[in-house]
Design an enzyme around this catalytic site. Structure first.
Site, PDB file in Angstrom:
ATOM      1  N   HIS A 259      -4.937   3.060 -14.825  1.00  0.00           N
ATOM      2  CA  HIS A 259      -4.604   4.280 -14.076  1.00  0.00           C
ATOM      3  C   HIS A 259      -4.584   5.441 -15.058  1.00  0.00           C
ATOM      4  O   HIS A 259      -4.849   5.279 -16.239  1.00  0.00           O
ATOM      5  CB  HIS A 259      -3.192   4.162 -13.484  1.00  0.00           C
TER       6      HIS A 259
ATOM      7  N   CYS B 209      -7.089  -1.134 -10.422  1.00  0.00           N
ATOM      8  CA  CYS B 209      -5.885  -1.927 -10.209  1.00  0.00           C
ATOM      9  C   CYS B 209      -5.839  -2.631  -8.849  1.00  0.00           C
ATOM     10  O   CYS B 209      -6.578  -3.576  -8.640  1.00  0.00           O
ATOM     11  CB  CYS B 209      -4.654  -1.057 -10.462  1.00  0.00           C
TER      12      CYS B 209
ATOM     13  N   ARG C 191       6.396  -7.533 -14.678  1.00  0.00           N
ATOM     14  CA  ARG C 191       5.235  -6.650 -14.579  1.00  0.00           C
ATOM     15  C   ARG C 191       4.662  -6.353 -15.964  1.00  0.00           C
ATOM     16  O   ARG C 191       5.368  -6.416 -16.960  1.00  0.00           O
ATOM     17  CB  ARG C 191       5.620  -5.337 -13.888  1.00  0.00           C
TER      18      ARG C 191
HETATM   19  N1  GLN Z   1      -0.153  -4.561  -6.404  1.00  0.00           N
HETATM   20  C1  GLN Z   1      -0.780  -4.786  -7.612  1.00  0.00           C
HETATM   21  C2  GLN Z   1       0.067  -5.391  -8.711  1.00  0.00           C
HETATM   22  O1  GLN Z   1       1.230  -5.058  -8.890  1.00  0.00           O
HETATM   23  C3  GLN Z   1      -1.482  -3.522  -8.043  1.00  0.00           C
HETATM   24  C4  GLN Z   1      -0.598  -2.450  -8.635  1.00  0.00           C
HETATM   25  C5  GLN Z   1      -1.340  -1.210  -8.974  1.00  0.00           C
HETATM   26  O2  GLN Z   1      -2.350  -0.841  -8.344  1.00  0.00           O
HETATM   27  N2  GLN Z   1      -0.822  -0.481  -9.940  1.00  0.00           N
HETATM   28  O3  GLN Z   1      -0.448  -6.232  -9.382  1.00  0.00           O
END
Ligand code: GLN
Length: 240
Positions: free
Chosen positions: A191, A94, A128
């Site tokens: 993750h 990520c 998101r």
């Molecule tokens: N900051 C990044 C995003 O929101 C990565 C987030 C994450 O590692 N879960 O895209």
């Protein structure tokens, strides 16, 4: 045999138990009689990639990715890029995955210039991309994971995706690609952590590291009954 792992920024980039990937790699090597040494490469610590066989970097928030940037640009970026090009085995998750690309433009318009080790860029949006998801690698491995990112990653022609999305968003929610693959480097949005319930992927990384260091590698099979049950259960509950 002895394998050395560098865990990059473990105190800053460790969302949703990403450190479990290090545990899975270590255990799967120990079961086969391979010794493992892991070093935490924190901010301010010097880092020579040639001292390692596997590099690992986890995920984080936009905030941590920004805070780390100065430290990354003091030489770690060059070390990591060189190692990737030399074929080191690497897993990036990520936020850590995004940092291997050219840049990350956050959803509120801040542009973070990254290491450009791999041919891709990432742009964030307010909405998101969150949820359990799955993808299939070109070897036919079905990988389950959990994603939560604002960044949309777009791959260039010099890299391959790690897989094709079965369900979920993956790199950008548009082109069905998930993650990146270049030589022996694997990047993913997954993750969870990803490796404990996707042991074939863990063994792919271990095999690459052993091949690099010792030539041929024939990994002894392990009893993956529990790991496979966990993956099938996730598939059943959330994916298919
Ligand atoms: N900051 C990044 C995003 O929101 C990565 C987030 C994450 O590692 N879960 O895209």
């Amino acid at each position: 045999m002895n394998i050395r792992i560098a865990h990059l920024y473990p105190d800053m980039l460790n969302l949703y138990g990403d450190r479990g990937n290090i545990i899975a790699l270590t255990r799967r090597m120990n079961f086969r009689g391979i010794e493992v040494q892991t070093d935490a490469i924190t901010m301010g610590k010097s880092f020579n990639a040639e001292d390692y066989d596997i590099l690992f970097i986890g995920g984080g928030q936009d905030f941590e990715q920004d805070v780390l940037l100065d430290d990354l640009k003091k030489g770690k970026d060059i070390e990591i890029s060189k190692a990737i090009n030399n074929g080191i085995a690497m897993l990036a998750i990520c936020g850590g995955y995004q940092m291997l690309g050219k840049y990350y433009k956050t959803y509120d318009g801040k542009k973070l210039e990254y290491m450009g080790a791999l041919d891709f860029y990432t742009e964030g949006k307010e909405e998101r991309m969150i949820g359990n998801y799955a993808f299939r690698t070109k070897e036919g491995i079905e990988v389950v994971g959990f994603e939560n990112h604002s960044g949309r990653t777009y791959l260039g022609s010099n890299v391959e995706p790690l897989g094709t999305v079965i369900k979920g968003y993956g790199n950008n929610g548009e082109d069905k690609t998930e993650g990146v693959r270049f030589k022996n480097t694997f990047g993913t949005y997954s993750h969870g952590p990803i490796l404990p319930k996707n042991p074939q992927l863990a063994d792919m990384i271990i095999s690459k590291a052993i091949e690099n260091k010792y030539g041929k590698c024939n990994l002894e099979p392990l009893d993956d009954e529990l790991e496979n049950k966990a993956r099938k259960q996730v598939m059943k509950l959330y994916i298919k």
